[in-house]
Each structure stands twice: as structure tokens, then as C-alpha cells.
Design a protein around this motif. Structure first.
Motif, PDB file in Angstrom:
ATOM      1  N   GLY A   1       0.872  -1.094   0.171  1.00  0.00           N
ATOM      2  CA  GLY A   1      -0.102  -0.096   0.029  1.00  0.00           C
ATOM      3  C   GLY A   1       0.959   1.174   0.102  1.00  0.00           C
ATOM      4  O   GLY A   1       0.299   2.219  -0.023  1.00  0.00           O
ATOM      5  N   LEU A   2       2.220   1.108  -0.313  1.00  0.00           N
ATOM      6  CA  LEU A   2       2.991   2.178  -0.162  1.00  0.00           C
ATOM      7  C   LEU A   2       3.892   2.160  -1.681  1.00  0.00           C
ATOM      8  O   LEU A   2       4.316   1.170  -2.140  1.00  0.00           O
ATOM      9  N   ASP A   3       3.865   3.496  -2.286  1.00  0.00           N
ATOM     10  CA  ASP A   3       4.744   3.525  -3.457  1.00  0.00           C
ATOM     11  C   ASP A   3       5.544   5.096  -3.245  1.00  0.00           C
ATOM     12  O   ASP A   3       5.079   6.025  -2.831  1.00  0.00           O
ATOM     13  N   VAL A   4       6.761   4.824  -3.544  1.00  0.00           N
ATOM     14  CA  VAL A   4       7.728   5.714  -3.597  1.00  0.00           C
ATOM     15  C   VAL A   4       7.874   6.381  -4.934  1.00  0.00           C
ATOM     16  O   VAL A   4       8.242   5.849  -5.829  1.00  0.00           O
ATOM     17  N   ARG A   5       7.756   7.964  -4.814  1.00  0.00           N
ATOM     18  CA  ARG A   5       8.029   8.606  -6.241  1.00  0.00           C
ATOM     19  C   ARG A   5       8.830   9.768  -6.004  1.00  0.00           C
ATOM     20  O   ARG A   5       8.836  10.346  -5.072  1.00  0.00           O
ATOM     21  N   LYS A   6       9.366  10.162  -7.255  1.00  0.00           N
ATOM     22  CA  LYS A   6      10.334  11.396  -7.113  1.00  0.00           C
ATOM     23  C   LYS A   6       9.832  12.367  -8.425  1.00  0.00           C
ATOM     24  O   LYS A   6      10.722  13.420  -8.630  1.00  0.00           O
ATOM     25  N   ASP A   7       8.710  12.194  -8.735  1.00  0.00           N
ATOM     26  CA  ASP A   7       8.259  12.957 -10.256  1.00  0.00           C
ATOM     27  C   ASP A   7       7.061  13.847  -9.571  1.00  0.00           C
ATOM     28  O   ASP A   7       6.487  14.408 -10.550  1.00  0.00           O
ATOM     29  N   LEU A   8       6.644  14.052  -8.307  1.00  0.00           N
ATOM     30  CA  LEU A   8       5.754  14.647  -8.097  1.00  0.00           C
ATOM     31  C   LEU A   8       6.089  15.963  -7.311  1.00  0.00           C
ATOM     32  O   LEU A   8       6.724  16.088  -6.418  1.00  0.00           O
ATOM     33  N   GLY A   9       5.889  17.043  -7.974  1.00  0.00           N
ATOM     34  CA  GLY A   9       6.281  18.364  -7.503  1.00  0.00           C
ATOM     35  C   GLY A   9       5.565  18.865  -5.965  1.00  0.00           C
ATOM     36  O   GLY A   9       6.468  19.372  -5.315  1.00  0.00           O
ATOM     37  N   GLY A  10       4.530  18.373  -5.525  1.00  0.00           N
ATOM     38  CA  GLY A  10       3.991  18.423  -4.370  1.00  0.00           C
ATOM     39  C   GLY A  10       4.819  17.850  -3.289  1.00  0.00           C
ATOM     40  O   GLY A  10       4.863  18.420  -2.351  1.00  0.00           O
ATOM     41  N   LEU A  11       5.348  16.635  -3.754  1.00  0.00           N
ATOM     42  CA  LEU A  11       6.313  16.255  -2.608  1.00  0.00           C
ATOM     43  C   LEU A  11       7.666  16.597  -2.839  1.00  0.00           C
ATOM     44  O   LEU A  11       8.487  16.903  -1.758  1.00  0.00           O
ATOM     45  N   ASN A  12       8.311  16.912  -3.957  1.00  0.00           N
ATOM     46  CA  ASN A  12       9.597  17.243  -4.247  1.00  0.00           C
ATOM     47  C   ASN A  12       9.803  18.628  -3.534  1.00  0.00           C
ATOM     48  O   ASN A  12      11.220  18.860  -2.995  1.00  0.00           O
ATOM     49  N   LEU A  13       8.851  19.576  -3.676  1.00  0.00           N
ATOM     50  CA  LEU A  13       9.027  20.889  -3.108  1.00  0.00           C
ATOM     51  C   LEU A  13       8.677  21.300  -1.452  1.00  0.00           C
ATOM     52  O   LEU A  13       8.841  22.103  -1.055  1.00  0.00           O
ATOM     53  N   SER A  14       8.168  20.006  -1.026  1.00  0.00           N
ATOM     54  CA  SER A  14       7.968  20.161   0.460  1.00  0.00           C
ATOM     55  C   SER A  14       8.987  19.934   1.471  1.00  0.00           C
ATOM     56  O   SER A  14       9.819  19.179   1.220  1.00  0.00           O
TER      57      SER A  14
END
Length: 302
Positions: A245-258
Motif C-alpha cells: 500500500g506504499l509507493d515511493v515517487r520522485k516525479d511529483l512536485g507537491g512532494l519534491n518541493l515540500s
């Protein structure tokens, strides 16, 4: 005028010696009894408490002290998230589809540039992801506020479109949020079912640096995933995350810039009929909000 021949004043009769003796004996006895009584009382007074109030017996109750005000423990139980700030990010403004030019504008997400936002997905019958995320987010806001949290929504259908993904991140950062949850629903293929929580990968480039939030975000995501499954009865996604139920991503600006702990919650797949039956049910959406709220509370309470 005085007359010598006035009769003399009468004299009191004399007591006999026996009567006088008896009177003196009675007086002495009374004095002795009084002295003995006083001595007994004095001795009792010395051993009695200064207040001279009898100690309460089994059937008596001692005076109650003044009732104290609410204790810190009681307050923390009543409002476990008091002093905490949570930002809720409802994915995709309902008005985005009316502003294609604005939402297609590219913004910097640190590692590259990406569209400001998208319209989101929808069910085959036209129930939009934007409507779903806003409904769940409002329910979630109520639940968190009831627990004492200060809650900020990145949008509440109170603007024509957006905010863009970089602004969404800034809202959480500026608020100094203790946790940020971005609410979504997926648009995968039929047969792909279940929820998943997206966590930030380690990203460093330009304005992006997630090194400090990767650990806390994972703890937040694991807590949300666990409580979401418990509240809704939904299973982790069967098409990614290896059943975690967990997925790690590096392409989402909402996460990258947090710069504060943040996760995305994909509550289900809007293209699968079985998931759609849940996503379109108001009672299920309430349980989804309850699961997310419980996950946030568990994370923040440590």
C-alpha cells in the motif's frame, strides 16, 4: 424628717449553726465538682485538634477541597491534536477543466518542469476526482478540527483553478505544517483495485531537497495506510507497491518541493467498478476520512 419615736427596722432572723454548716458543705461540694469537670474538659481540650471539630467517622465525609481546573492530561485527551497544524491538499480544483491554458503552464518542481495541475480523473458515469477529493477533504477537516488541530486546505473550490503543484507545496511549508495529506483517487485500468499512499523519494536538485522529510513522511504514510485499511476495509493496491500500500515517487512536485512531512493518498481506482461502488458511497467516504484522520493522529501523537 426623722422622728426619734419611729419603730426600728426589722432584723433578719439568725441562722442556726447547723444550717450554716450544711450550706458551707454544699457550696464546697459544688465547687469541687466544678473544678473536677473543668479539669476533665481541659485535658480533653489539650488532646483534641485545634479546630475542636470531631474527626469524620465512617458515615461522615470530610469537607471536599476546591475542584481543580481541567488537567493537562484531560485536555490532551479531549483535544489530542491541540497545537498541531495539518494541511489538507484536495487534489485537482473542480474548476480546472475550465482553465486548460492556466493549468497546462509549466512550473519548476526542482528536478524538472511539469504542468501546473491537471483536471484529474473521473468514473465512467462522470463523478470527478475533484468532487471526490473535496468531499473527503472537508470531512477530514472536520474530524481533525474536532481533535483540536489547526487545519488549512490548499483549496476549497474557492478559486477558479489550481493552485499549481508548486504553490500547493508552498502552502504547507508556509504553514509550518506538522503533516500534509494530499487526497486523490487513481485512474488506472479495470481490475486494478485498492488504495495506496505515495511517499517522497530522496530528491535533491534546484529548489527540491527532500532529505529531511523522507523519514518522517514514511512514518506518516505507514500510519495512514494502516488506519485507512482498518477504517474502510479496503485492501492495499494490487497493481503497485508489492502489496504494502506504499509507493515511493520522485516525479511529483507537491512532494519534491515540500519541506514538511507529506504524503499522497490514492483512495481507490475510479476506473474499476468495484472500487467505484465504494468511492461514490458517502458512508464509505466518511470512513475514508476517519481512516486518514486516525493515521494523522497516530503519527502526530508518536
Amino acid at each position: 424628717m426623722h422622728h426619734d419615736d419611729s419603730p426600728p427596722a426589722p432584723r433578719p432572723p439568725r441562722r442556726s449553726k447547723l444550717a450554716l454548716t450544711l450550706a458551707l458543705a454544699v457550696s464546697a461540694s459544688a465547687a469541687l465538682a466544678g473544678w473536677l469537670a473543668w479539669g476533665a474538659m481541659s485535658g480533653a481540650a489539650e488532646s483534641a485538634p485545634p479546630t475542636a471539630r470531631p474527626a469524620p467517622g465512617p458515615s461522615a465525609s470530610a469537607p471536599s477541597p476546591a475542584a481543580p481546573g481541567p488537567s493537562v492530561a484531560a485536555s490532551s485527551v479531549a483535544a489530542p491534536l491541540a497545537g498541531r497544524t495539518v494541511v489538507i491538499d484536495p487534489g485537482h480544483n473542480p474548476g480546472n477543466f475550465k482553465h486548460p491554458r492556466e493549468i497546462n503552464r509549466l512550473v519548476d518542481i526542482g528536478t524538472n518542469r511539469k504542468e501546473c495541475d491537471t483536471t484529474g480523473t473521473s468514473t465512467n458515469s462522470g463523478y470527478t476526482e475533484a468532487a471526490f477529493t473535496l468531499d473527503v477533504s472537508r470531512r477530514l477537516r472536520t474530524l481533525l478540527q474536532e481533535q483540536g488541530a489547526t487545519v488549512v486546505l490548499t483549496q476549497d473550490a474557492d478559486r477558479p483553478y489550481g493552485p499549481c503543484i508548486d504553490e500547493r507545496a508552498r502552502i504547507g511549508n508556509t504553514a509550518g505544517a506538522d503533516a500534509v495529506v494530499s487526497v486523490h483517487a487513481d485512474g488506472s485500468a479495470v481490475g486494478n483495485r485498492g488504495f495506496h499512499v505515495i511517499l517522497p523519494a530522496v530528491v535533491k536538485g534546484g529548489a527540491a531537497d527532500t532529505s529531511k522529510i523522507v523519514g518522517p513522511s514514511r512514518a506518516l504514510g505507514e500510519s495512514v495506510a494502516r488506519e485507512f485499511a482498518r477504517a474502510t476495509g479496503s485492501a492495499p493496491a494490487n497493481y503497485l507497491g508489492g502489496g504494502t500500500g506504499l509507493d515511493v515517487r520522485k516525479d511529483l512536485g507537491g512532494l519534491n518541493l515540500s519541506t514538511v512531512p507529506k504524503v499522497f493518498v490514492e483512495c481507490g481506482n475510479m476506473r474499476d467498478p468495484k472500487d467505484v461502488a465504494s468511492l461514490t458511497d458517502a458512508a464509505w467516504r466518511q470512513r475514508a476520512a476517519q481512516g486518514i484522520a486516525a493515521g494523522v493522529r497516530t503519527y502526530l501523537r508518536g
